[in-house]
Enzyme design. Structure first.
Site, mmCIF file in Angstrom:
data_model
loop_
_atom_site.group_PDB
_atom_site.id
_atom_site.type_symbol
_atom_site.label_atom_id
_atom_site.label_comp_id
_atom_site.label_asym_id
_atom_site.label_seq_id
_atom_site.Cartn_x
_atom_site.Cartn_y
_atom_site.Cartn_z
ATOM 1 N N GLY A 22 74.318 125.534 80.593
ATOM 2 C CA GLY A 22 73.405 124.129 80.836
ATOM 3 C C GLY A 22 73.616 123.869 79.190
ATOM 4 N N GLU A 180 69.115 106.512 92.141
ATOM 5 C CA GLU A 180 70.877 106.436 91.866
ATOM 6 C C GLU A 180 71.650 106.940 93.337
ATOM 7 O OE1 GLU A 180 70.678 108.076 87.275
ATOM 8 O OE2 GLU A 180 71.004 109.253 88.604
ATOM 9 N N ALA A 325 68.651 116.166 79.899
ATOM 10 C CA ALA A 325 69.599 116.727 78.953
ATOM 11 C C ALA A 325 69.291 117.188 77.865
ATOM 12 C CB ALA A 325 70.847 115.850 79.922
#
Length: 448
Positions: A22, A180, A325
């Site tokens: 990741g 979202e 992130a």
């Protein structure tokens, strides 16, 4: 199973083993790429790096999986000191400095754990069958299948009550992912699908966002969260705050004494760190995250680092950093730089997170952005959100494809990956390694 030699390892080189491809693991590998005296092996159960912030777009048929996934090997192929293996870690022997994988054992001089997190159902793992989370491509395509299939089922049903059930969508969790998803379903039903069906009216779809807390988006200011709430309501989304889920089954969701009949329930609530952090010698918090030192290493094993969603770093603010992130990306880079410095006889540096703000999108051309005291909402916030996400997409090809796909969706109110595909889903298998072709499962542009 016998210990196998790390690919490309040399007797006089420091062996760096990275588990997870990741943001954290990949950036640690990039920092160590080409460094003399260091041999890097990155192991992941998928063969691709996934841009998770846009995973909801795959789930909502806005993008194809290939638009947000890039093979890890292609990202690291020009570094001769770096190898990539497909596999899953089973256990860690910290004193012996080796990790057991499904293909054998690998020894290390430095270990980087960046295995991420999975959804937490707060002791009710049986709910996962009825309410899948959104952490990988398999789950995204499963959600897309369920969302689109519900409209198809409603089209062929004559019973009004059953139609209402199939046209009701419940999203559990009022964080950015839940917001979202809710916004995307509300937008899709009102604009994208409104003219495609004859026996139902998709614009009458009922979308319910359930949040246990007093308001959605608790990590944002109250002003921004209220703006997001208004934008969601304009898309027809109902907000049920201060509502705790007590049961989920094939008929819908229970909230105490109330029941919402719904054919499609999506989970965007709690998360918990990978179980690989439960090894002896690792201290964890109540969410399974590993407690780390200021340089992201373990207190008892300074050659073992933990980053991303798997790490609990409290040395900067007194509270754990969010599982985003930017945090994982910066931690991966810091670990890579520290390993490189130590192999060159230089001291390590403490990790300091540079907060560049947070953002969330609410459907087409709506978003909220917070950067320190600066706040932005509406269309211009959506443009900022778009630019930032495009910038961080891995690979130039992905950026071009995403821009083209979003431009088409924006101008035409159409979605380019509305295909119902996928095998029967089993929640016990969603975390297993996927075949190498899965990232290319859906064509980039397919309008049917």
């Amino acid at each position: 199973m016998n210990t196998i030699q790390n690919p490309g390892s040399k007797t006089d080189s420091k062996r760096v083993l990275i588990i997870g491809g990741g943001f954290a693991g990949l950036n640690a590998a990039l920092e160590l790429g080409g460094v003399p005296g260091v041999e890097v092996t990155l192991v992941d159960r998928h063969n691709y790096h996934l841009f998770q912030p846009l995973l909801y777009q795959v789930a909502m048929a806005g993008l194809s999986p290939a638009d947000i996934a890039t093979p890890i090997r292609s990202l690291l192929s020009h570094y001769k000191n770096t190898s990539v293996l497909l596999g899953e870690a089973k256990s860690i022997d910290l004193p012996g400095q080796k990790v057991q994988f499904d293909f054998g054992e690998l020894e290390y001089d430095y270990l980087v754990l960046a295995c991420g997190a999975t959804h937490s159902y707060f002791g009710h793992n049986e709910w996962e069958v009825y309410a899948p989370g959104l952490k990988n491509i398999s789950q995204a395509t499963e959600i897309r299948k369920r969302v689109l299939s519900a409209f198809e089922h409603a089209e062929r049903i004559t019973d009004p009550d059953e139609q209402k059930k199939y046209l009701t969508y419940v999203i559990v969790g009022g964080g950015p992912t839940g917001v979202e998803l809710a916004g995307a379903i509300g937008e899709m039903s009102r604009f994208t699908l409104s003219k495609d069906f004859r026996r139902i009216n998709p614009s009458h779809t009922r979308v319910i966002l359930v949040e246990a807390g007093p308001r959605i988006l608790p990590m944002f200011s109250e002003q921004q969260a209220n703006r997001a709430a208004r934008d969601l309501e304009n898309l027809g989304v109902q907000l049920w705050t201060s509502s705790v889920v007590t049961d989920i089954n094939d008929d819908g969701v229970e909230l105490g004494s109330e029941r919402i009949r719904a054919a499609t329930v999506l989970w965007a609530a709690g998360v918990e760190a990978s179980e690989l952090g439960q090894s002896d010698g690792m201290q964890t918090d109540n969410r399974g995250r590993v407690m780390v030192e200021p340089d992201l290493s373990l207190s008892k094993y300074s050659n073992v680092f933990v980053a991303g969603d798997q790490a609990c770093y409290t040395h900067q603010t007194g509270k754990p950093l969010p599982g985003t992130a930017p945090v994982a990306l910066q931690q991966g880079r810091c670990i890579g730089k520290n390993i490189r410095a130590e192999t060159q006889g230089k001291p390590r540096s403490e990790f300091r997170f540079r907060d560049k703000g947070q953002m969330a999108t609410i459907g087409r051309s709506r978003a909220i952005v917070e950067i320190g005291k600066f706040k932005l909402a509406g269309f211009f916030a959506w443009v900022v959100w778009l630019v930032v996400h495009i910038f961080y997409l891995t690979g130039f090809k992905n950026r071009v494809l995403v821009v083209m796909q979003w431009a088409w969706s924006y101008l035409s109110f159409r979605r380019g990956a509305r295909l119902i595909v996928g095998k029967e889903w089993d929640p016990e298998l969603v975390h297993e390694a996927q075949p190498e072709h899965e990232a290319e499962e859906v064509p980039v542009s397919s309008e049917h």
